[in-house]
Scaffold this motif. Structure first.
Motif, PDB file in Angstrom:
ATOM      1  N   LYS A  76       8.103   4.088   2.607  1.00 17.31           N
ATOM      2  CA  LYS A  76       8.873   2.907   3.015  1.00 17.31           C
ATOM      3  C   LYS A  76       8.803   2.686   4.523  1.00 17.31           C
ATOM      4  O   LYS A  76       9.598   1.933   5.083  1.00 17.31           O
ATOM      5  CB  LYS A  76      10.335   3.052   2.586  1.00 17.31           C
ATOM      6  N   LEU A  77       7.864   3.318   5.183  1.00 14.40           N
ATOM      7  CA  LEU A  77       7.672   3.167   6.624  1.00 14.40           C
ATOM      8  C   LEU A  77       6.410   2.355   6.891  1.00 14.40           C
ATOM      9  O   LEU A  77       5.478   2.371   6.083  1.00 14.40           O
ATOM     10  CB  LEU A  77       7.560   4.537   7.295  1.00 14.40           C
ATOM     11  N   PRO A  78       6.334   1.646   8.033  1.00 14.44           N
ATOM     12  CA  PRO A  78       5.149   0.837   8.366  1.00 14.44           C
ATOM     13  C   PRO A  78       3.993   1.696   8.856  1.00 14.44           C
ATOM     14  O   PRO A  78       3.688   1.756  10.051  1.00 14.44           O
ATOM     15  CB  PRO A  78       5.680  -0.104   9.453  1.00 14.44           C
ATOM     16  N   LEU A  79       3.329   2.379   7.954  1.00 20.74           N
ATOM     17  CA  LEU A  79       2.324   3.373   8.307  1.00 20.74           C
ATOM     18  C   LEU A  79       1.138   2.785   9.055  1.00 20.74           C
ATOM     19  O   LEU A  79       0.614   3.409   9.987  1.00 20.74           O
ATOM     20  CB  LEU A  79       1.843   4.097   7.041  1.00 20.74           C
ATOM     21  N   GLU A  80       0.689   1.604   8.651  1.00 18.48           N
ATOM     22  CA  GLU A  80      -0.464   0.998   9.327  1.00 18.48           C
ATOM     23  C   GLU A  80      -0.161   0.729  10.794  1.00 18.48           C
ATOM     24  O   GLU A  80      -1.006   0.926  11.666  1.00 18.48           O
ATOM     25  CB  GLU A  80      -0.871  -0.295   8.612  1.00 18.48           C
TER      26      GLU A  80
END
Length: 317
Positions: A76-80
């Motif tokens: 649920k984190l903005p990995l990109e």
């Protein structure tokens, strides 16, 4: 050095017990939501999260260098965005071993001892000592994801004289497992042999809908599935079909593809489903277990030393 913590959990214990050697070096700001944190984000070098961040937050954090998740899952984190900015991400791997392994044993016992039926009878004032029961003794449990939580589940299962099969990518032996399998053939073997199947896999492109119609057909008709991983590891339509048709006997589901679970979901009314609202990892002791990881990493970060639980952002765990 500014740390901005964004979490609805009570982080006062974490904030008030910072190690003496770093207390004077940092400013710890705890906000219960992103809106409350907005005015502090510009100067944030470190973000502390319960496992979920709004992607737009990246536009307001020019100084951000490290994100510590108190949760193990980071899907649920903005990995990109983290990859593009070369931001270090660490997670809470290890904080769930006690509560999630206890939860697993709990639903297994709930299943074999027919406690749902007894609770229903209690409410209806029915005295029926003729209900049938089963045992955990001698049963085989297959654990997909033989990591720290899987090992804790395995140890507790062996205390009930169960046989424990694990599945991981390497196939390397792990403590408390009678057997470790890997690869496509290993997965098939685990599904065919197991009376209980426990899912502990992270949510990644490789695990998306790993368990679908084909896998349900490989399970025993008496098999009971326990998902405390992520909802998208299972094809839910295929699971509903398997539960309705008797392909498997039942399931305990703590996670779902859509949360909160919609009122229209068939899971709510299925007698062979034990349903909980994503709480298998919850406990009153969560923060005290997460604190040592965060404090260790904070001291290491300030000293310019390697952090623990660093996430491989491209792999997703």
């Amino acid at each position: 050095m500014n740390i901005v913590a964004i979490s609805g959990m009570d982080l006062s214990q974490l904030r008030d017990n910072l190690p003496d050697e770093v207390r004077s070096r940092i400013k710890f700001i705890w906000c219960k939501n992103t809106k409350a944190a907005n005015e502090f984000l510009t100067d944030a070098e470190i973000l502390l999260t319960a496992g979920r961040l709004d992607p737009e937050i990246m536009e307001r954090t020019p100084k951000l260098r490290w994100v510590q998740s108190l949760a193990a899952g980071i899907d649920k984190l903005p990995l990109e965005a983290f990859i593009k900015r070369n931001i270090i991400v660490t997670n809470g791997k290890g904080v769930h071993t006690v509560q999630m392994s206890e939860f697993t044993i709990g639903v297994m016992l709930q299943r074999v001892r027919n406690t749902n039926k007894f609770l229903k009878h209690q409410h209806e004032k029915i005295w029926d000592p003729k209900l049938s029961f089963d045992e955990l003794y001698g049963k085989t449990v297959g654990i997909l994801g033989a990591g720290a939580i899987g090992e804790a589940v395995a140890r507790k299962c062996q205390a009930f004289d169960m046989r424990v099969i694990g599945f991981n990518r390497s196939g390397a032996a792990q403590p408390h497992f009678n057997e470790i399998l890997t690869g496509d053939n290993g997965l098939i073997t685990l599904l065919q042999k197991s009376d209980f199947i426990v899912l502990l896999l992270p949510s990644t492109p490789k695990t998306h809908h790993l368990i679908k119609r084909e896998q349900f057909q490989q399970m025993k008709s008496s098999a009971f599935l326990i998902n405390i991983a992520r909802g998208d590891v299972i094809d839910e339509e295929a699971l509903i079909e398997a539960l309705k048709n008797g392909t498997i006997s039942g399931a305990a589901l703590d996670v779902f593809e859509q949360e909160p679970l919609p009122e229209t979901s068939p899971f709510w009314t299925m007698d062979n489903v034990i349903l909980t609202p994503h709480i298998a990892g919850a406990t009153d002791h969560y923060i005290e277990r997460a604190a040592p990881i965060f404090y260790h990493n904070l001291k290491q970060y300030i000293a310019g030393q390697p952090l623990m639980n660093v996430v491989n952002l491209r792999e997703g765990y």
